[in-house]
Design a protein around this motif. Structure first.
Motif, PDB file in Angstrom:
ATOM      1  N   ALA A 139       0.827  -1.211   0.000  1.00  0.00           N
ATOM      2  CA  ALA A 139       0.000   0.000   0.000  1.00  0.00           C
ATOM      3  C   ALA A 139       0.860   1.259   0.000  1.00  0.00           C
ATOM      4  N   LEU A 140       1.870   1.289   0.861  1.00  0.00           N
ATOM      5  CA  LEU A 140       2.716   2.480   0.951  1.00  0.00           C
ATOM      6  C   LEU A 140       3.515   2.695  -0.322  1.00  0.00           C
ATOM      7  N   ARG A 141       4.029   1.614  -0.893  1.00  0.00           N
ATOM      8  CA  ARG A 141       4.780   1.741  -2.147  1.00  0.00           C
ATOM      9  C   ARG A 141       3.872   2.176  -3.284  1.00  0.00           C
ATOM     10  N   PHE A 142       2.628   1.720  -3.272  1.00  0.00           N
ATOM     11  CA  PHE A 142       1.658   2.148  -4.281  1.00  0.00           C
ATOM     12  C   PHE A 142       1.501   3.667  -4.249  1.00  0.00           C
ATOM     13  N   LEU A 143       1.544   4.242  -3.053  1.00  0.00           N
ATOM     14  CA  LEU A 143       1.371   5.684  -2.894  1.00  0.00           C
ATOM     15  C   LEU A 143       2.651   6.457  -3.190  1.00  0.00           C
ATOM     16  N   GLY A 144       3.740   5.740  -3.485  1.00  0.00           N
ATOM     17  CA  GLY A 144       4.983   6.404  -3.862  1.00  0.00           C
ATOM     18  C   GLY A 144       6.010   6.523  -2.755  1.00  0.00           C
ATOM     19  N   ILE A 145       5.715   5.976  -1.578  1.00  0.00           N
ATOM     20  CA  ILE A 145       6.602   6.095  -0.424  1.00  0.00           C
ATOM     21  C   ILE A 145       7.693   5.032  -0.482  1.00  0.00           C
ATOM     22  N   GLU A 146       8.908   5.422  -0.149  1.00  0.00           N
ATOM     23  CA  GLU A 146      10.006   4.462  -0.048  1.00  0.00           C
ATOM     24  C   GLU A 146       9.855   3.705   1.267  1.00  0.00           C
ATOM     25  N   VAL A 147       9.879   2.386   1.210  1.00  0.00           N
ATOM     26  CA  VAL A 147       9.656   1.562   2.404  1.00  0.00           C
ATOM     27  C   VAL A 147      10.921   0.774   2.742  1.00  0.00           C
ATOM     28  N   MET A 148      11.368   0.923   3.957  1.00  0.00           N
ATOM     29  CA  MET A 148      12.547   0.200   4.430  1.00  0.00           C
ATOM     30  C   MET A 148      12.170  -1.231   4.836  1.00  0.00           C
ATOM     31  N   ASP A 149      13.179  -2.069   5.021  1.00  0.00           N
ATOM     32  CA  ASP A 149      12.930  -3.424   5.503  1.00  0.00           C
ATOM     33  C   ASP A 149      12.262  -3.362   6.872  1.00  0.00           C
ATOM     34  N   SER A 150      11.272  -4.207   7.072  1.00  0.00           N
ATOM     35  CA  SER A 150      10.521  -4.203   8.328  1.00  0.00           C
ATOM     36  C   SER A 150      11.343  -4.773   9.479  1.00  0.00           C
ATOM     37  N   ILE A 151      11.002  -4.329  10.676  1.00  0.00           N
ATOM     38  CA  ILE A 151      11.581  -4.889  11.898  1.00  0.00           C
ATOM     39  C   ILE A 151      10.542  -5.837  12.479  1.00  0.00           C
ATOM     40  N   VAL A 152      10.873  -7.102  12.557  1.00  0.00           N
ATOM     41  CA  VAL A 152       9.915  -8.114  12.992  1.00  0.00           C
ATOM     42  C   VAL A 152      10.413  -8.811  14.252  1.00  0.00           C
ATOM     43  N   ALA A 153       9.561  -8.844  15.260  1.00  0.00           N
ATOM     44  CA  ALA A 153       9.821  -9.618  16.471  1.00  0.00           C
ATOM     45  C   ALA A 153       8.802 -10.744  16.494  1.00  0.00           C
ATOM     46  N   GLU A 154       9.251 -11.969  16.245  1.00  0.00           N
ATOM     47  CA  GLU A 154       8.304 -13.083  16.132  1.00  0.00           C
ATOM     48  C   GLU A 154       8.631 -14.218  17.093  1.00  0.00           C
ATOM     49  N   GLY A 155       7.636 -15.097  17.270  1.00  0.00           N
ATOM     50  CA  GLY A 155       7.779 -16.204  18.205  1.00  0.00           C
ATOM     51  C   GLY A 155       7.468 -15.814  19.634  1.00  0.00           C
ATOM     52  N   LEU A 156       6.787 -14.679  19.818  1.00  0.00           N
ATOM     53  CA  LEU A 156       6.538 -14.164  21.171  1.00  0.00           C
ATOM     54  C   LEU A 156       5.576 -15.036  21.972  1.00  0.00           C
ATOM     55  N   ASP A 157       4.653 -15.698  21.299  1.00  0.00           N
ATOM     56  CA  ASP A 157       3.740 -16.622  21.981  1.00  0.00           C
ATOM     57  C   ASP A 157       4.289 -18.045  21.966  1.00  0.00           C
ATOM     58  N   ALA A 158       4.978 -18.389  20.889  1.00  0.00           N
ATOM     59  CA  ALA A 158       5.512 -19.737  20.749  1.00  0.00           C
ATOM     60  C   ALA A 158       6.646 -20.006  21.733  1.00  0.00           C
ATOM     61  N   PHE A 159       7.406 -18.966  22.064  1.00  0.00           N
ATOM     62  CA  PHE A 159       8.566 -19.127  22.937  1.00  0.00           C
ATOM     63  C   PHE A 159       8.545 -18.064  24.035  1.00  0.00           C
ATOM     64  N   PRO A 160       7.606 -18.160  24.984  1.00  0.00           N
ATOM     65  CA  PRO A 160       7.437 -17.111  26.000  1.00  0.00           C
ATOM     66  C   PRO A 160       8.683 -16.854  26.849  1.00  0.00           C
ATOM     67  N   LYS A 161       9.491 -17.880  27.089  1.00  0.00           N
ATOM     68  CA  LYS A 161      10.686 -17.687  27.904  1.00  0.00           C
ATOM     69  C   LYS A 161      11.756 -16.880  27.161  1.00  0.00           C
ATOM     70  N   MET A 162      11.616 -16.814  25.846  1.00  0.00           N
ATOM     71  CA  MET A 162      12.610 -16.101  25.040  1.00  0.00           C
ATOM     72  C   MET A 162      12.184 -14.670  24.708  1.00  0.00           C
ATOM     73  N   VAL A 163      11.037 -14.251  25.219  1.00  0.00           N
ATOM     74  CA  VAL A 163      10.498 -12.929  24.879  1.00  0.00           C
ATOM     75  C   VAL A 163      11.491 -11.798  25.155  1.00  0.00           C
ATOM     76  N   PRO A 164      12.126 -11.741  26.331  1.00  0.00           N
ATOM     77  CA  PRO A 164      13.074 -10.642  26.568  1.00  0.00           C
ATOM     78  C   PRO A 164      14.188 -10.584  25.526  1.00  0.00           C
ATOM     79  N   ASP A 165      14.701 -11.745  25.141  1.00  0.00           N
ATOM     80  CA  ASP A 165      15.769 -11.787  24.149  1.00  0.00           C
ATOM     81  C   ASP A 165      15.263 -11.379  22.769  1.00  0.00           C
ATOM     82  N   ILE A 166      14.055 -11.842  22.413  1.00  0.00           N
ATOM     83  CA  ILE A 166      13.473 -11.497  21.108  1.00  0.00           C
ATOM     84  C   ILE A 166      13.260  -9.986  20.998  1.00  0.00           C
TER      85      ILE A 166
END
Length: 219
Positions: free
Chosen positions: A170-197
């Motif tokens: 959507a943002l690129r369609f409007l002409g905006i330059e989009v950087m690589d996303s920052i993703v924090a995943e596995g927060l529910d799958a690995f609850p003990k690792m949340v602080p590190d993630i």
């Protein structure tokens, strides 16, 4: 002075939202790099914005297909269209955009999709041309910070993720330059690792903020 719009789509308070903690690390670093930046926060769960309903669909059809002007619309349609244009104008007035949202049921919260619906205005944010639609929001840069309960990257689930993917499209369609996303995943799958993630995502946010702040934007 440049302007940064910080858009959050999470009903949680910032103190308990993992995504917003990462977002705060991004903003803190950006401000260090560009101290005179004006930052506006839009909390989409508390933002009074139009929703794409029968009135807006009717109004957009009249304006796009038949050349009807805003002030010629029925009052109930005119009020919503003007509100939509005001929101789009506010968005356009910024140079940088930071979106923070969780992945819910394979996509983003509905408020984020609706917010984007308010930005798709022919003649304001994009134009139809002989070679297809062209975005008008040049010399602007955006990034998405997304939290995920499961793990999608480099797994069979990767193709099912449609929140981050749609936002960037959507943002690129409007002409905006989009950087690589920052993703924090596995927060529910690995609850003990949340602080590190979260800590690793904050590190990425710091680097991304430095990159964005040092980029050249024509204002």
């Amino acid at each position: 002075m440049v302007k940064l719009l910080y858009v959050t789509a999470n009903p949680k308070r910032p103190a308990v939202s993992k995504g917003m903690k990462i977002g705060e690390a991004f903003l803190e670093t950006f401000i260090k790099e560009q101290p005179d930046t004006e930052i506006t926060h839009m909390d989409l769960f508390n933002l009074d914005m139009p929703w794409m309903d029968a009135d807006l669909i009717s109004a957009r059809g009249k304006m796009g297909g038949f050349g009807v002007k805003i002030d010629e619309l029925p009052k109930h349609e005119k009020v919503k269209v003007k509100k939509m244009h005001a929101l789009a104008d506010e968005f356009i007035s910024h140079d940088y955009f930071v979106f923070v949202s969780p992945l819910w049921n394979l996509s983003s919260p509905a408020v984020l999709k609706n917010f984007l619906d308010n930005l798709f205005i022919s003649g304001k944010t994009f134009n139809y041309t002989a070679t297809g639609p062209k975005g008008l929001l040049k010399n602007k840069k955006a990034i998405h910070i997304q939290t995920r309960g499961g793990v999608y990257t480099n797994t069979p689930m990767e193709q099912m993720e449609s929140g981050d993917r749609y936002l960037k499209i959507a943002l690129r369609f409007l002409g905006i330059e989009v950087m690589d996303s920052i993703v924090a995943e596995g927060l529910d799958a690995f609850p003990k690792m949340v602080p590190d993630i979260v800590a690793k995502a904050k590190q990425k946010a710091v680097l991304a903020a430095e990159e964005m702040a040092r980029s050249t934007i024509q204002v």
